[in-house]
Write an enzyme that holds these catalytic residues in place. Structure first.
Site, PDB file in Angstrom:
ATOM      1  CD  GLU A  21      -0.513   7.712   0.921  1.00  0.00           C
ATOM      2  OE1 GLU A  21      -0.119   7.379   2.053  1.00  0.00           O
ATOM      3  OE2 GLU A  21      -1.260   6.990   0.235  1.00  0.00           O
ATOM      4  CD  GLU A  55       0.697   4.948  -3.058  1.00  0.00           C
ATOM      5  OE1 GLU A  55       0.019   4.290  -2.243  1.00  0.00           O
ATOM      6  OE2 GLU A  55       1.670   5.637  -2.734  1.00  0.00           O
TER       7      GLU A  55
HETATM    8  C1  BGP Z   1       0.101   4.293   0.786  1.00  0.00           C
HETATM    9  C2  BGP Z   1       1.573   4.498   0.741  1.00  0.00           C
HETATM   10  C3  BGP Z   1       2.369   3.379   0.221  1.00  0.00           C
HETATM   11  C4  BGP Z   1       1.733   2.039   0.357  1.00  0.00           C
HETATM   12  C5  BGP Z   1       0.245   1.984   0.206  1.00  0.00           C
HETATM   13  C6  BGP Z   1      -0.421   0.711   0.644  1.00  0.00           C
HETATM   14  O1  BGP Z   1      -0.399   4.840   1.928  1.00  0.00           O
HETATM   15  O2  BGP Z   1       1.927   5.638   0.005  1.00  0.00           O
HETATM   16  O3  BGP Z   1       3.675   3.509   0.655  1.00  0.00           O
HETATM   17  O4  BGP Z   1       2.351   1.128   1.087  1.00  0.00           O
HETATM   18  O5  BGP Z   1      -0.385   3.034   0.852  1.00  0.00           O
HETATM   19  O6  BGP Z   1      -0.486   0.670   2.024  1.00  0.00           O
HETATM   20  P1  BGP Z   1      -0.042  -0.578   2.854  1.00  0.00           P
HETATM   21  O7  BGP Z   1       1.346  -0.876   2.421  1.00  0.00           O
HETATM   22  O8  BGP Z   1      -0.102  -0.182   4.253  1.00  0.00           O
HETATM   23  O9  BGP Z   1      -0.995  -1.656   2.502  1.00  0.00           O
END
Ligand code: BGP
Length: 480
Positions: free
Chosen positions: A175, A378
């Protein structure tokens, strides 16, 4: 309905959010190791000096460090074809600047890779996933300094050499465009502008010029890594990874349209444009000027960018937002990407607006622009889960979310998009990156670990586990 042959179904995680073992095997302290737990309503804190008695979720996380075999066996049981995970930089170079890489760290990931290969699972490795060595924050203020480029490339060299012949897919920075927002400074770049003080993660002292300079250093580092990877192993494919926050104008008012276009340029296109095309897009000139940002470039930087374009494009996709020029439009609750609410969409318990068709739309937009193979690395629903009396976890809300997104990926493939893989986020429950909590669960596998530090780390299959297994078995044909 079916997906192309060889479609890479799998799941995704990140080292600091699942490994634990924060001081084992010679590991150094990384930026997430100094972050406390938090929640949706209470920001996690960055504590440069660790506090006694405070809970630090990354320290034990879900203890994957000791249970990786069990976890990968569960992924294999679901039929994963690919597993996206990250290497903790501090396991390889504890402070970032050791002369030689740490053998115990290299060995740990070699074991993980071998375990994947044993089941025919393709490793997809994120080199830096929100995890700058804290020593580099203290010494250089993270990616704000140009020194980081060589330090990173040396780290890449160690892992590219060691895992040659076993790995094909690499992603340089998770990201990367998160650093276009204040939140990404510490998270992604290890920039901490008040190094001595405890700070709320959500209200760090922000210096935009450092974030954008940091991005320049990351672009150069990524481009050098692409070239190095190809030199070390011509089979290596290196991708970018963008958090794609699909954005619509709230109305057809031209002011909303322009605002949305500007937002898209900075948030969604800028980093991908540099990493896929190899040069800065012209729209950034005006943005930098109006924000008093002057990027310091060195001779040869432009050539490095040009010679280091990525081989494929990956992104995370969770939600969409709207842009409105009207200051009275309703701001999204918990909408960390900014923007305003879309009246046609429902949101998750954390306020993330669920928009499966936005995924089809984005896949088309991105593919039209770059014409590179793509992966959704993701996607998923963070939700509260409950263990029923019979021990099951009935997460039909998660199945609904994933099903509707897979349907839209299929539509995009029919539209002509070259989508080659899908790794839903947090395939096993893990610590949330934004809030530092366990309660926000994404997994197909439930982990008995709670935000007060209790739980025996045992794993159990959720209903979605059996559902996803069937999806993979039928190559996406049976989504019921
Ligand atoms: C993205 C990241 C992850 C992850 C995911 C979910 O931004 O790459 O590391 O955690 O989002 O976000 P969160 O954990 O804040 O719900």
């Amino acid at each position: 309905m079916s997906f192309p042959n060889g479609f890479l179904w799998g799941g995704a995680t990140a080292a600091n959010q699942l490994e634990g073992g924060w001081q084992e095997g010679g590991k150094g302290i990384s930026c997430p190791d100094i972050c406390t737990g938090g929640s949706h309503t209470q920001s996690k804190r960055i504590t440069p000096v660790l506090e006694e008695g405070t809970f630090y979720p990354s320290h034990d996380a879900i203890d994957h460090y000791h249970r990786y075999k069990e976890d990968i066996a569960l992924f294999a049981e679901m039929g994963f074809k690919v597993y996206r995970f990250s290497i903790a930089w501090t396991r390889i170079f504890p402070t970032g600047e050791e002369k030689d890489p740490n053998e115990a760290g290299l060995k740990f990931y070699e074991n993980i890779i071998d375990e994947c290969l044993k089941y025919g699972i393709e490793p997809l490795i994120t080199i830096s996933h929100y995890e700058v060595p804290f020593a580099l924050t203290k010494k250089y203020n993270g990616w704000a300094s140009r020194e980081m480029i060589d330090i990173f490339v040396k780290y890449c060299e160690a892992i590219f050499n060691r895992y040659k012949g076993k790995v094909k897919y690499w992603l340089t920075f998770n990201e990367i465009n998160s650093a276009t927002m204040p939140m990404g400074a510490f998270l992604s770049q290890g920039i901490l502008n008040e190094t001595e003080k405890t700070t709320d993660f959500m209200s760090q002292v922000d210096k935009p010029e450092l974030r954008f300079q940091g991005l320049h250093h990351q672009f150069i580092a990524s481009a050098l890594a692409v070239q190095l990877a190809h030199k070390i192993d011509s089979n290596y494919m290196v991708g970018c990874m963008i958090v794609y926050a699909t954005s619509y104008p709230l109305t057809c008012h031209p002011d909303d349209i322009i605002l949305n276009q500007q937002n898209n340029h900075i948030m969604n296109w800028f980093c991908g444009d540099v990493q896929c095309r190899g040069y800065y897009p012209s729209y950034m000139n005006r943005y930098f000027k109006e924000h008093n940002i002057e990027i310091k470039k060195e001779d040869g930087d432009d050539e490095i960018l040009k010679a280091g374009c990525v081989d494929f494009y990956t992104f995370s996709y969770y939600m969409s937002v709207c842009q409105s020029a009207n200051p009275d439009a309703t701001k999204g609750q918990g909408n960390i990407m900014g923007g305003v609410n879309n009246p046609y969409l429902k949101a998750s318990d954390w306020g993330w607006q669920i928009d499966p068709k936005g995924l089809r739309y984005s896949l088309n937009e991105i593919y039209d622009r770059y014409q590179l193979p793509m992966m959704v690395v993701e996607n998923g629903l963070g939700a509260f889960d409950k263990i029923e009396e019979d021990g099951s976890i009935k997460d039909d809300y998660r199945i609904d979310y994933l099903r509707s997104h897979i349907e839209q990926m299929h539509e995009a493939i029919l539209d002509g998009v070259n989508l080659i893989g899908y790794t839903p986020w947090g395939c096993i429950d893990l610590v949330s990156a934004s809030t530092g909590e366990m309660a926000k669960r994404y997994g197909f596998i439930f982990v008995e670990r709670y935000d007060d530090g209790t739980g025996d780390f045992s794993r159990r299959r959720k209903d979605s586990f059996y559902w996803y297994k069937k999806v993979i078995e039928t190559n996406g044909e049976d989504l019921k």
